[in-house]
Structure formats: structure tokens, C-alpha cells
Design a protein around this motif. Structure first.
Motif, PDB file in Angstrom:
ATOM      1  N   UNK A 441      12.889   2.508  13.201  1.00  0.00           N
ATOM      2  CA  UNK A 441      11.741   3.413  13.322  1.00  0.00           C
ATOM      3  C   UNK A 441      11.804   4.482  12.233  1.00  0.00           C
ATOM      4  N   UNK A 442      13.027   4.785  11.780  1.00  0.00           N
ATOM      5  CA  UNK A 442      13.197   5.818  10.728  1.00  0.00           C
ATOM      6  C   UNK A 442      12.475   5.455   9.447  1.00  0.00           C
ATOM      7  N   UNK A 443      12.203   4.172   9.251  1.00  0.00           N
ATOM      8  CA  UNK A 443      11.455   3.780   8.045  1.00  0.00           C
ATOM      9  C   UNK A 443      10.100   4.480   7.989  1.00  0.00           C
ATOM     10  N   UNK A 444       9.570   4.837   9.172  1.00  0.00           N
ATOM     11  CA  UNK A 444       8.275   5.520   9.192  1.00  0.00           C
ATOM     12  C   UNK A 444       8.369   6.897   8.548  1.00  0.00           C
ATOM     13  N   UNK A 445       9.544   7.536   8.638  1.00  0.00           N
ATOM     14  CA  UNK A 445       9.741   8.841   7.997  1.00  0.00           C
ATOM     15  C   UNK A 445       9.696   8.652   6.476  1.00  0.00           C
ATOM     16  N   UNK A 446      10.393   7.601   6.011  1.00  0.00           N
ATOM     17  CA  UNK A 446      10.383   7.331   4.579  1.00  0.00           C
ATOM     18  C   UNK A 446       8.962   7.004   4.098  1.00  0.00           C
ATOM     19  N   UNK A 447       8.242   6.240   4.911  1.00  0.00           N
ATOM     20  CA  UNK A 447       6.873   5.869   4.531  1.00  0.00           C
ATOM     21  C   UNK A 447       5.974   7.114   4.442  1.00  0.00           C
ATOM     22  N   UNK A 448       6.175   8.058   5.366  1.00  0.00           N
ATOM     23  CA  UNK A 448       5.380   9.304   5.311  1.00  0.00           C
ATOM     24  C   UNK A 448       5.726  10.069   4.032  1.00  0.00           C
ATOM     25  N   UNK A 449       7.024  10.017   3.653  1.00  0.00           N
ATOM     26  CA  UNK A 449       7.433  10.674   2.401  1.00  0.00           C
ATOM     27  C   UNK A 449       6.804   9.954   1.205  1.00  0.00           C
ATOM     28  N   UNK A 450       6.780   8.614   1.261  1.00  0.00           N
ATOM     29  CA  UNK A 450       6.119   7.843   0.189  1.00  0.00           C
ATOM     30  C   UNK A 450       4.631   8.198   0.112  1.00  0.00           C
ATOM     31  N   UNK A 451       4.039   8.431   1.297  1.00  0.00           N
ATOM     32  CA  UNK A 451       2.607   8.758   1.343  1.00  0.00           C
ATOM     33  C   UNK A 451       2.320  10.111   0.700  1.00  0.00           C
ATOM     34  N   UNK A 452       3.346  10.937   0.536  1.00  0.00           N
ATOM     35  CA  UNK A 452       3.176  12.217  -0.179  1.00  0.00           C
ATOM     36  C   UNK A 452       3.144  11.993  -1.690  1.00  0.00           C
ATOM     37  N   UNK A 453       3.563  10.788  -2.103  1.00  0.00           N
ATOM     38  CA  UNK A 453       3.567  10.480  -3.532  1.00  0.00           C
ATOM     39  C   UNK A 453       2.522   9.425  -3.854  1.00  0.00           C
ATOM     40  N   UNK A 454       3.004   8.241  -4.339  1.00  0.00           N
ATOM     41  CA  UNK A 454       2.056   7.199  -4.772  1.00  0.00           C
ATOM     42  C   UNK A 454       1.540   6.325  -3.635  1.00  0.00           C
TER      43      UNK A 454
END
Ligand code: NAI
Length: 459
Positions: A441-454
């Protein structure tokens, strides 16, 4: 007896302070009048409520999701006495654990209620103990609501303590206040079969939380059967009848239930300790006033936890307990008040740290938001928990993480990744470039961080 430090109160703030001070070589005693250590949190708060939340969540899963996974057969029925027994056992093992830690660290438990006679002198029962330093860690008590008399023994109009020990599961419950306590305990009883109606003064649930999270959280709780009456000021509750007025048109209404839970906040517990006689200054809201080293207006007397301003959270009290112990021991105690997570242990869990989107914008910064839904997370979907999201708030100019808000599975565990990142002054890119195990589920945190970029990959 003479001590380097006497801590008054053995809740998460007090007992942690006592243990840390002892570890740093001080001679320490902790005064506690309850029969067991651990304060409100362990005895009648966080821990017993988490036991009931866990048990009722398990029941809910059997009803909601077992058949979907091919797990057939009759769902379990509730033996309320045994469930309360499990709750008490959970509390017991934890409170005894603190007793063990006190012995291990040579902290004396002074049993009784403390009164500070003078700086350096603490009276417990007939005995007066001397202390070079005193820490007030007396916590908080439920605040009263005019027109409402709580009687936990009668079990009709109760506060959180009474709601953790009801004689039976009520058929209906009115919860006054859609804060943390109201929603956690409201969802326990809703899952156990009660018809739960939450009456809240404001126009949204969970005051102070990110607006998008508030909306999604209310939607999901409504799906679970909780009803909400928002913008409603309760003026009276008696014998199961609750009177309230809708703020929009001042119209008067009444609602009735078997049990009424009053969860309209808590206030600092500052009475009965002689603080007024000593001249310990209070804030205009009744908290013990402290300086940046947790010292009160009287030298040598410190205060921490729910008794002082700030969020009323066990872990905030623990951090202050450790920090004040370090300060008294001549080190440099520090608490980063900008990175204190908050968690609501419902299902799904709700967790947040740092600024909300609205607060970040109000601070005058340019803000960027990255959001990722758990619908795009394989692990969450496999657990039927794709309903929530992770929302990350970053400074648009520096990419520095300012806050994060999660509604979803294990949100209360996942938030700490962001807490650590914020402690290190990380950017969203730092989180996005960190390898996260798949499938978690932690991958969703990384994805939200990715969503702050590209952009996120799976959205
Ligand atoms: P709260 O302050 O979180 O919420 C109280 C709610 O009652 C507010 O939304 C307020 O608008 C509403 N209210 C007040 N007067 C009202 C009235 N007359 N009619 C209708 N609504 C009214 O307080 P709560 O839930 O009682 O919790 C107390 C403290 O304990 C909080 O500081 C909370 O953070 C802490 N706590 C934290 C937990 C956690 O971290 N999981 C668990 C339980 C408590």
C-alpha cells in the motif's frame, strides 16, 4: 524521600518522561493515583478503543468481504462480555508492561494523588517527597457540555470512558461531536449493529482535517451505515433524548437513542494539584502555560502533554516527556511540532501530518498537490480497500514536502514514511526516487509523490 525528578501522572507523557529521566541517570519517582499505570490512553482511551475497533472490524470483514473471497459459512455472532474481556486483557498486559519498565529503570511509583505544596515539595497521601524538579503530566478530562449530564454508571448518557464499558450493545446510539472519539467509537457500535447518528456543530466532520479527506471520510462512513446531522448545535441530552438546533435556520429538533455518547472534546486536567496556590500561570483556555523548555511560570516546575497547549495526542505527550527529561538532565530536548502525525483508527484509517492544502495556501506559499487513489494500488484492491487516496502537499518552488493526508488501508502506519521525509526536509522527488516494495500500500505514497512531479504511473 528526595528525588531529582518527580513526575505527576503516569500517562504516555508522564511515564515516558520518568523512564527517559531514569535512563539519563536521574533519581526519579512518578505519582499515579489510578490502580494501574498508563493514564487515560492505556486504561480508558487509545488502547481499549483499539481493541474494540479491531474486534468489530474483524466482524465487519466477515459480513462484508468473506464470501467475496470464497470464505463461506455462518458469520460469527458477538459475545459482548467476552469482547469486553479481550479489551480488558489487552489493557492489562500493557499497563503491567509499564510497571515492569518502571522496575527495570528503577522509577519509584508513588501511589496516590499528588499535590505540589511548594516548588520542590510534592505531597502524596500523608507523605511529602522532595524533588529538585517536578513535571506536571496530568493529562485531560472530557469537557462538559451545558445541558448534558454524563452518567457512565447509568450507561445512557456516557462519555468515552462509559462507551468503552457499556453493559450491552445498544440498538441505537446518538454521538454528539464528529471528532476523533465520536467517529472511532461510533464506528465500533455501528459495526456491532447499532444504528448510529452523529450530530455535529460544524458543517464538516473531523475539524481541522484536509477538506477532501473530510468529504471522502464522511462518504465512506455513511456507506458503513453511520448517519450525520451537520451544522447542528446540541443544547440538551437527557434519558436518551437529544435536543439540537440547526445553525442554518435556528430550527429546533429532537432525536432519541438508547445510548448518547458525548464526544465534544477534552479539557486540561489542572485541578486538585495546588497549582493556583503556587501561582502556576494558565493560558486563557485553561492550559498550563509553558516556555519553550516546557517550564511553567514557577521555576523548577515543568508541564507536558494534554495539560499544555497543542494537539491532545499520546505521542505528542511522549515526545514532550522525553524532551523535558533531556532538558532537566542538562541536554537539549527538542520537539518538532510541525511533524506530529494524527491518526483516526477507523476503517479505512485516516492519517495526516503537516499542513493541509488550505493551510499551505493560506501561508502564502505556491503549493503543488499530488494525489493518488488506492484504486490504482493492486494491494489495496486485493483487500477491497481501493476507496481512499494519498494527497501530498509540496512547496511548488522548492518541492519540499509540507504535508500529507491519507485515507486508506493502514494509513496510520504509512504516514510515518512521510514524517521521516519531512524531518529530513525531503522533497517529493526524494520520496518518488525511493524504491518501494511491490505490492504494498506504501506504493501509493510514492505515487502521490510522483504526482507532484511528472505524474503518477498507475493513475
Ligand atoms: P474533538 O475536538 O476531536 O471533536 C469534538 C467535536 O464536537 C467537534 O467537531 C465539535 O465541533 C463538536 N461539538 C462541540 N460541541 C458541540 C455541540 N454542542 N453540538 C454538536 N457538536 C459539538 O474531540 P473528541 O473527539 O472528544 O476528542 C478529544 C481529544 O482526544 C481530541 O483532541 C482528540 O485528538 C483526542 N483523541 C485522539 C485520538 C486519536 O488520535 N486516534 C483518539 C481519541 C481521542
Amino acid at each position: 524521600m528526595s528525588y531529582d525528578l518527580i513526575v505527576i501522572g503516569a500517562g504516555p507523557g508522564g511515564y515516558v518522561c520518568a523512564i527517559r529521566a531514569a535512563q539519563l541517570g536521574l533519581k526519579v519517582a512518578c505519582v499515579e493515583g489510578r490502580e494501574t499505570l498508563g493514564g487515560t490512553c492505556l486504561n480508558v482511551g487509545c488502547i481499549p478503543s483499539k481493541a474494540l475497533l479491531h474486534a468489530s472490524h474483524m466482524l465487519h470483514e466477515t459480513h462484508e468481504n468473506f464470501e467475496k473471497m470464497g470464505l463461506m459459512g455462518a458469520a460469527p455472532t458477538v459475545d459482548w462480555d467476552r469482547m469486553l474481556g479481550y479489551k480488558s486483557e489487552t489493557v492489562g498486559t500493557n499497563t503491567k508492561g509499564i510497571e515492569f519498565l518502571f522496575k527495570k529503570n528503577k522509577v519509584d511509583w508513588l501511589k496516590g494523588w499528588a499535590e505540589i505544596e511548594a516548588p520542590g515539595r510534592v505531597k502524596v497521601g500523608d507523605q511529602v517527597h522532595e524533588a529538585k524538579n517536578i513535571v506536571i503530566a496530568t493529562g485531560s478530562v472530557p469537557s462538559s457540555l451545558p445541558g448534558v449530564t454524563v452518567d457512565n454508571d447509568a450507561g445512557v448518557v456516557v462519555d468515552s470512558t462509559g462507551a468503552l464499558a457499556l453493559k450491552k450493545i445498544p440498538a441505537s446510539m446518538v454521538v454528539i461531536g464528529a471528532g476523533v472519539i465520536g467517529l472511532e467509537l461510533g464506528s465500533v457500535y455501528a459495526r456491532l449493529g447499532a444504528q448510529v447518528t452523529v450530530v455535529e456543530y460544524l458543517d464538516a466532520i473531523t475539524p481541522g482535517m484536509d477538506g477532501e479527506v473530510q468529504k471522502q471520510f464522511q462518504k465512506l462512513l455513511t456507506k458503513q451505515g453511520l448517519e450525520f446531522i451537520l451544522g447542528a448545535a446540541v443544547s440538551k441530552a437527557e434519558g436518551g433524548k437529544v435536543e439540537y438546533k440547526l445553525r442554518k435556520d435556528d430550527s429546533a429538533h429532537e432525536i432519541e437513542a438508547e445510548v448518547v455518547l458525548v464526544a465534544t472534546g477534552r479539557r486540561p486536567h489542572v485541578e486538585g494539584q495546588g497549582l493556583d496556590k503556587l501561582g502556576v500561570a494558565l493560558t486563557d483556555r485553561g492550559f498550563v502555560q509553558i516556555d519553550k523548555h516546557w517550564q511553567t511560570s514557577v521555576p523548577g516546575i515543568y508541564a507536558i502533554g494534554d495539560a499544555v497547549p497543542g494537539p491532545m495526542l499520546a505521542h505528542k505527550a511522549e515526545d514532550e516527556g522525553m524532551a523535558v527529561a533531556e532538558t532537566i538532565a542538562g541536554k537539549h530536548g527538542h520537539v518538532n511540532y510541525d511533524v506530529i502525525p494524527g491518526v483516526i483508527y477507523t476503517a479505512p484509517e485516516v492519517a495526516s501530518v503537516g499542513l493541509t492544502e488550505a493551510a499551505a495556501k493560506e501561508s502564502g506559499r505556491k503549493v503543488k498537490v499530488g494525489k493518488f487513489p488506492f484504486m490504482g494500488n493492486a494491494r489495496a484492491k486485493a483487500m477491497f480497500q481501493g476507496d481512499g487516496f494519498v494527497k501530498m502537499i509540496v512547496d511548488a518552488e522548492t518541492d519540499r514536502v509540507l504535508g500529507c493526508h491519507i485515507i486508506g488501508p493502514n494509513a496510520g502506519e504509512m504516514i510515518h514514511e512521510v514524517c521521516v521525509a519531512m524531518e529530513f526536509g525531503a522533497s517529493a522527488e526524494d520520496i518518488a526516487l525511493t524504491c518501494h516494495a511491490h505490492p504494498t500500500c506504501s506504493e501509493a505514497v510514492r505515487e502521490a509523490a510522483l504526482a507532484c512531479g511528472d505524474g503518477a504511473i498507475h493513475a
